[in-house]
Design an enzyme around this catalytic site. Structure first.
Site, PDB file in Angstrom:
ATOM      1  N   LYS A 118      29.604   4.152  22.643  1.00 20.03           N
ATOM      2  CA  LYS A 118      29.286   2.576  22.670  1.00 20.03           C
ATOM      3  C   LYS A 118      30.709   1.546  22.765  1.00 20.03           C
ATOM      4  CE  LYS A 118      24.987   3.308  19.957  1.00 20.03           C
ATOM      5  NZ  LYS A 118      25.212   4.722  20.009  1.00 20.03           N
ATOM      6  N   ARG A 294      20.848   8.889  32.053  1.00 20.02           N
ATOM      7  CA  ARG A 294      19.692   9.967  32.253  1.00 20.02           C
ATOM      8  C   ARG A 294      18.429   9.306  32.645  1.00 20.02           C
ATOM      9  NH1 ARG A 294      16.753   9.108  27.892  1.00 20.02           N
ATOM     10  NH2 ARG A 294      17.878   8.913  26.090  1.00 20.02           N
TER      11      ARG A 294
END
Length: 499
Positions: A118, A294
């Site tokens: 992150k 993804r």
């Protein structure tokens, strides 16, 4: 460009079937892998070839990268699609696939690495003028400095793990005196879940909505977005209900979020399908949260409102083909809602409830899509995520999609395990959801286990009213009922599911 002729799906259940169906439509042969627990699963039978890769625990089967690569070599596989979960966001696996001379149907290992952190993701997008929640730009090294930062941005704050997701390594801290305990628990959980204790601080948005943007990028630098998904109904920081489009975004905010999402993808040279997640506050200010590198569980709602097969696009992109879809040609058509059907007990804090599917009857009809990987008589294994299926409905309007969902949930018959279906029906009928005025605190604010019985009672009343109206139109039912008598017939499957 390289034509993929044989594809191995490094996953199981409904997502394995989802990928294989598109591959079959494209004339691509498929290879399934499975653990000993999944030997009788539908995805194993559906594939052209199937190979057992180990015992039930995922660490001994679905996560065995070297074994999966070896299967590819033996069966002359061209490419691997990772689905979601397992190895889908594992940069080391993507690199191993590439080094083996195979095609990874997903982004580059480098993009996965950047967006897998992150903090790394925030650093990568810093040059693109993307709104971010106030907080620390780096992992916390000095608690004293971290406390000063927290005081500066104002409590409540969120202490978050840099690696991973799913709500793990995340703690809300309301006051400074709770800081040390929150920090210790977040670090401990991050180490346990991800092997990385790095955490950082963000200002906690008190009424947040979780809105994400679907992106597609090719290997030639073309990147587009396919609008947003609303994913704010969650339990344990994990999604249960999703829809597209969001009920609250204006066209202007949608366009700006889309631009930011494309820039996030551009910041890491992204190609393939990906999702950029945002937090939206009650004033419709949005802030970049993270990027999932993804295919998402909730991708079907995007497919429904755009008419685009995301798996097919992923395969084309992996083959090196340029995107043929142009941003200006995209438009939102209708509305789609998805509920995740988990083998969980909503009346017992959504705890998993594994067992055998004694009854399993799928809903059908116009506007209903079901992505599942189970059949009647199968057992829900304890080794994996307890999701049974994804139930998706599509309508011309949001109201129509919701009504179709209620009908589909009522037709979906499952016995042998508790499921989230009654909870999802509760959501569909709740005024906060129907009005679009809800956030990620929906469960805490509105749901108690007792609500499920109320929902069941309301359903029986609704069914009785519908039957009465039908009888008035068609005449009295067969049997010995007296003239003018209304006969209500209780739904036996409804008794089973709610009883």
């Amino acid at each position: 460009m390289t034509k993929i002729r044989k594809l191995l799906v490094a996953n199981r259940g409904e997502i394995a079937l989802r990928v294989m169906r598109t591959a079959r439509e494209m004339g691509i042969r498929t290879v399934a892998i499975y653990s000993e627990a999944d030997r009788l699963s539908p995805h194993v039978r559906y594939a052209d070839e199937a190979v057992c890769v180990g015992p039930a625990p995922s660490a001994e089967s679905y996560l065995k990268a070297d074994v999966i690569i070896d299967v590819c070599r033996k069966l002359n596989v061209d490419a691997i699609h990772p689905g979601y979960g397992f190895l889908s966001e594992n940069a080391a696996f993507a690199r191993l696939v590439r080094e083996a001379g195979l095609i990874f149907v997903g982004p580059s290992p480098e993009a996965i690495e950047i967006m897998g952190s992150k903090l790394g993701a925030k650093a990568a997008v810093a040059a693109y003028n993307i709104p971010m929640v106030p907080g620390t730009p780096d992992a916390i090294m000095d608690r004293g400095e971290a406390k000063r930062t927290a005081a500066q941005i104002g409590y409540p704050i969120l202490i978050k793990a840099s690696a991973g997701g799913g709500g793990k390594g995340m703690r809300i801290v309301e006051r400074e005196e709770e800081f040390d305990e929150g920090m210790d628990r977040a670090v401990s959980e991050a180490i346990s879940a991800f092997g990385d204790g790095s955490v950082f601080i963000e200002k906690y948005v008190t009424s947040p909505r979780h809105v994400e943007i679907q992106v597609l990028g090719d290997q030639h630098g073309n990147i587009i977005h396919l609008f947003e998904r609303e994913c704010s109904v969650q339990r344990r920081h994990q999604k249960v209900v999703e829809e597209a489009p969001s009920a609250i975004l204006t066209p202007q905010i949608r366009a700006e979020m889309g631009r930011c999402a494309v820039d996030v993808a551009r910041a890491c040279g992204y190609y393939g399908a990906g999702t950029v997640e945002f937090i939206v506050d009650d004033q419709l200010n949005f802030y970049f949260l993270e990027m999932n590198t993804r295919l998402q569980v909730e991708h079907p709602v995007t497919e429904q409102i755009t008419g685009i097969d995301l798996v097919k696009q992923m395969i084309y992109i992996a083959e090196g083909k340029p995107l043929e879809i142009r941003q200006e040609a995209l438009e939102i058509k209708g509305h789609a809602v998805e509920v995740r059907v988990y083998a969980e007990d909503p009346a017992n804090n959504f705890l998993p409830d594994v067992g055998t599917l004694h009854t399993y009857v799928r809903p059908q009809g116009n506007g209903v899509r079901l992505d599942d990987g189970f059949e009647e008589g199968m057992t829900i294994p304890i080794f994996y995520d307890p999701m049974i299926a994804k139930l998706i409905t599509y309508g011309a309007t949001r109201e129509e999609a919701i009504e179709k969902m209620i009908r589909a949930i009522d037709e979906y018959q499952i016995s042998g395990v508790q499921t989230t279906l009654p909870f999802c029906r509760f959501v569909m009928e709740h005024e906060a959801f129907r009005s679009g005025q809800f956030d990620t605190h929906f469960v805490q604010r509105y749901f108690t286990p007792e609500m499920l019985q109320q929902t069941g009672d309301a359903t029986e009343t609704r069914l009785a009213a519908a039957l009465a109206a039908y009888l008035l139109e068609t005449g009295k039912p067969k049997g010995k009922a007296a003239a003018g008598e209304v006969v209500t017939q209780k739904s036996k499957w409804r008794e089973r599911r709610l009883g």
